[in-house]
Motif scaffolding. Structure first.
Motif, PDB file in Angstrom:
ATOM      1  N   THR A  90      29.827  46.445  37.707  1.00 60.39           N
ATOM      2  CA  THR A  90      30.243  45.412  38.637  1.00 60.39           C
ATOM      3  C   THR A  90      31.809  45.271  38.696  1.00 60.39           C
ATOM      4  OG1 THR A  90      30.010  43.475  37.492  1.00 60.39           O
ATOM      5  CG2 THR A  90      28.191  44.395  38.854  1.00 60.39           C
ATOM      6  N   GLY A  91      32.528  45.424  37.449  1.00 60.76           N
ATOM      7  CA  GLY A  91      33.831  45.266  37.271  1.00 60.76           C
ATOM      8  C   GLY A  91      33.872  43.955  36.489  1.00 60.76           C
ATOM      9  N   SER A  92      35.203  43.657  36.283  1.00 60.72           N
ATOM     10  CA  SER A  92      35.554  42.369  35.495  1.00 60.72           C
ATOM     11  C   SER A  92      35.039  41.053  36.014  1.00 60.72           C
ATOM     12  CB  SER A  92      36.908  42.415  34.874  1.00 60.72           C
ATOM     13  OG  SER A  92      37.286  41.200  34.441  1.00 60.72           O
ATOM     14  N   LEU A  93      34.343  40.253  35.758  1.00 60.12           N
ATOM     15  CA  LEU A  93      34.226  38.961  36.310  1.00 60.12           C
ATOM     16  C   LEU A  93      35.262  38.240  36.164  1.00 60.12           C
ATOM     17  CD1 LEU A  93      30.547  38.211  34.586  1.00 60.12           C
ATOM     18  CD2 LEU A  93      31.291  38.999  36.944  1.00 60.12           C
ATOM     19  N   ALA A  94      36.160  38.223  35.212  1.00 58.64           N
ATOM     20  CA  ALA A  94      37.401  37.507  35.328  1.00 58.64           C
ATOM     21  C   ALA A  94      38.359  37.803  36.354  1.00 58.64           C
ATOM     22  CB  ALA A  94      38.213  37.677  34.147  1.00 58.64           C
ATOM     23  N   GLU A  95      38.411  39.317  36.554  1.00 54.18           N
ATOM     24  CA  GLU A  95      39.147  39.686  37.759  1.00 54.18           C
ATOM     25  C   GLU A  95      38.545  39.258  39.146  1.00 54.18           C
ATOM     26  OE1 GLU A  95      39.518  43.947  37.626  1.00 54.18           O
ATOM     27  OE2 GLU A  95      40.987  43.771  36.164  1.00 54.18           O
ATOM     28  N   LYS A  96      37.234  39.118  39.262  1.00 50.93           N
ATOM     29  CA  LYS A  96      36.712  38.938  40.468  1.00 50.93           C
ATOM     30  C   LYS A  96      36.703  37.075  40.610  1.00 50.93           C
ATOM     31  CE  LYS A  96      32.659  42.103  40.492  1.00 50.93           C
ATOM     32  NZ  LYS A  96      33.234  42.983  41.229  1.00 50.93           N
ATOM     33  N   LYS A  97      36.714  36.364  39.613  1.00 52.23           N
ATOM     34  CA  LYS A  97      37.065  35.077  39.738  1.00 52.23           C
ATOM     35  C   LYS A  97      38.532  34.578  40.203  1.00 52.23           C
ATOM     36  CE  LYS A  97      33.576  33.534  36.334  1.00 52.23           C
ATOM     37  NZ  LYS A  97      33.186  32.788  35.045  1.00 52.23           N
ATOM     38  N   GLN A  98      39.452  35.330  39.545  1.00 46.83           N
ATOM     39  CA  GLN A  98      41.055  35.505  39.993  1.00 46.83           C
ATOM     40  C   GLN A  98      41.307  35.754  41.293  1.00 46.83           C
ATOM     41  OE1 GLN A  98      43.578  34.024  38.123  1.00 46.83           O
ATOM     42  NE2 GLN A  98      44.385  33.981  40.110  1.00 46.83           N
ATOM     43  N   TYR A  99      40.497  36.890  41.836  1.00 44.25           N
ATOM     44  CA  TYR A  99      40.499  37.221  42.884  1.00 44.25           C
ATOM     45  C   TYR A  99      40.273  36.139  44.060  1.00 44.25           C
ATOM     46  CZ  TYR A  99      39.912  39.711  47.408  1.00 44.25           C
ATOM     47  OH  TYR A  99      39.629  39.988  48.771  1.00 44.25           O
TER      48      TYR A  99
ATOM     49  N   ASP B 221      43.069  50.178  40.987  1.00 51.47           N
ATOM     50  CA  ASP B 221      43.501  49.343  39.765  1.00 51.47           C
ATOM     51  C   ASP B 221      42.990  48.199  40.091  1.00 51.47           C
ATOM     52  OD1 ASP B 221      44.537  48.275  37.580  1.00 51.47           O
ATOM     53  OD2 ASP B 221      46.031  49.747  37.251  1.00 51.47           O
ATOM     54  N   GLY B 222      42.024  47.505  39.161  1.00 48.06           N
ATOM     55  CA  GLY B 222      41.583  45.928  39.726  1.00 48.06           C
ATOM     56  C   GLY B 222      42.860  45.267  39.167  1.00 48.06           C
ATOM     57  N   ASP B 223      43.358  45.372  37.909  1.00 53.28           N
ATOM     58  CA  ASP B 223      44.422  44.507  37.768  1.00 53.28           C
ATOM     59  C   ASP B 223      45.418  44.444  38.651  1.00 53.28           C
ATOM     60  OD1 ASP B 223      43.183  43.868  35.025  1.00 53.28           O
ATOM     61  OD2 ASP B 223      44.192  45.455  34.099  1.00 53.28           O
ATOM     62  N   GLU B 224      45.959  45.670  39.325  1.00 54.38           N
ATOM     63  CA  GLU B 224      47.113  45.964  40.133  1.00 54.38           C
ATOM     64  C   GLU B 224      46.813  45.070  41.417  1.00 54.38           C
ATOM     65  OE1 GLU B 224      50.827  47.167  40.266  1.00 54.38           O
ATOM     66  OE2 GLU B 224      49.796  47.319  38.770  1.00 54.38           O
ATOM     67  N   MET B 225      45.731  45.099  41.725  1.00 56.02           N
ATOM     68  CA  MET B 225      45.099  44.514  43.035  1.00 56.02           C
ATOM     69  C   MET B 225      45.115  42.965  42.826  1.00 56.02           C
ATOM     70  SD  MET B 225      43.761  44.292  46.202  1.00 56.02           S
ATOM     71  CE  MET B 225      43.081  45.630  46.769  1.00 56.02           C
ATOM     72  N   ILE B 226      44.548  42.624  41.625  1.00 51.02           N
ATOM     73  CA  ILE B 226      44.558  41.045  41.482  1.00 51.02           C
ATOM     74  C   ILE B 226      46.224  40.431  41.373  1.00 51.02           C
ATOM     75  CG2 ILE B 226      44.122  39.245  39.535  1.00 51.02           C
ATOM     76  CD1 ILE B 226      41.837  40.807  41.279  1.00 51.02           C
ATOM     77  N   THR B 227      47.023  41.207  40.795  1.00 50.51           N
ATOM     78  CA  THR B 227      48.288  40.832  40.784  1.00 50.51           C
ATOM     79  C   THR B 227      48.858  40.668  41.887  1.00 50.51           C
ATOM     80  OG1 THR B 227      48.552  41.969  38.525  1.00 50.51           O
ATOM     81  CG2 THR B 227      50.710  41.482  39.925  1.00 50.51           C
ATOM     82  N   MET B 228      48.595  41.802  42.935  1.00 47.07           N
ATOM     83  CA  MET B 228      49.258  41.854  44.345  1.00 47.07           C
ATOM     84  C   MET B 228      48.638  40.492  45.143  1.00 47.07           C
ATOM     85  SD  MET B 228      49.055  44.806  47.204  1.00 47.07           S
ATOM     86  CE  MET B 228      47.388  44.669  47.778  1.00 47.07           C
ATOM     87  N   ILE B 229      47.460  40.246  45.022  1.00 49.34           N
ATOM     88  CA  ILE B 229      46.870  39.261  45.735  1.00 49.34           C
ATOM     89  C   ILE B 229      47.415  37.817  45.256  1.00 49.34           C
ATOM     90  CG2 ILE B 229      44.591  37.746  46.549  1.00 49.34           C
ATOM     91  CD1 ILE B 229      45.193  40.554  48.068  1.00 49.34           C
ATOM     92  N   GLY B 230      47.426  37.590  44.020  1.00 50.66           N
ATOM     93  CA  GLY B 230      47.894  36.457  43.314  1.00 50.66           C
ATOM     94  C   GLY B 230      49.436  36.449  43.938  1.00 50.66           C
ATOM     95  N   ASP B 231      50.263  37.256  43.896  1.00 51.52           N
ATOM     96  CA  ASP B 231      51.658  37.113  44.414  1.00 51.52           C
ATOM     97  C   ASP B 231      51.756  36.932  45.811  1.00 51.52           C
ATOM     98  OD1 ASP B 231      52.481  37.707  42.057  1.00 51.52           O
ATOM     99  OD2 ASP B 231      53.081  39.924  42.310  1.00 51.52           O
TER     100      ASP B 231
END
Length: 120
Positions: free
Chosen positions: A8-17, A50-60
């Protein structure tokens, strides 16, 4: 990483997103409208794998619109006359692998093979 996160991918990434999307949804109009419109566009245009990159972009993105709302900066002062150009330039700053990269490699390989340039 738990076994199910491999599927499913990282739960931490999903929560941050989800938290970042909630931040954008909580913005006052017109900032919420602009932020959510850009978010939607990125889901189609960005194609990041890249999930990390997507999370960073949405956070920014959430940071950008929160700051604009706090400062009272007009939406057009942020995006300019061409919102597509702005959104694509914003997304290009996040250089993770994109879905299209796989297809580009596949196209190159197929053309090399068809032209007799690649391995048989």
């Amino acid at each position: 990483m738990a076994w199910f996160e491999k599927l499913t991918g990282s739960l931490a990434e999903k929560k941050q997103y989800k938290a970042d999307v909630r931040r954008m949804a909580a913005l006052p109009a017109p900032y919420m409208e602009a932020a959510m419109a850009m978010h939607r566009y990125f889901m189609y245009y960005g194609g990041l794998t890249d999930g990390d990159e997507m999370i960073t972009m949405i956070g920014d993105l959430a940071d950008l619109w929160e700051r604009a709302a706090a400062d009272g900066t007009p939406v057009r002062d942020i995006v300019g006359a061409d919102p597509v150009e702005f959104a694509e330039a914003f997304a290009e700053a996040y250089t993770g692998r994109r879905w299209i990269d796989k297809e580009r490699a596949r196209l190159i390989k197929a053309i090399d093979h068809a032209a007799g340039d690649g391995p048989s």
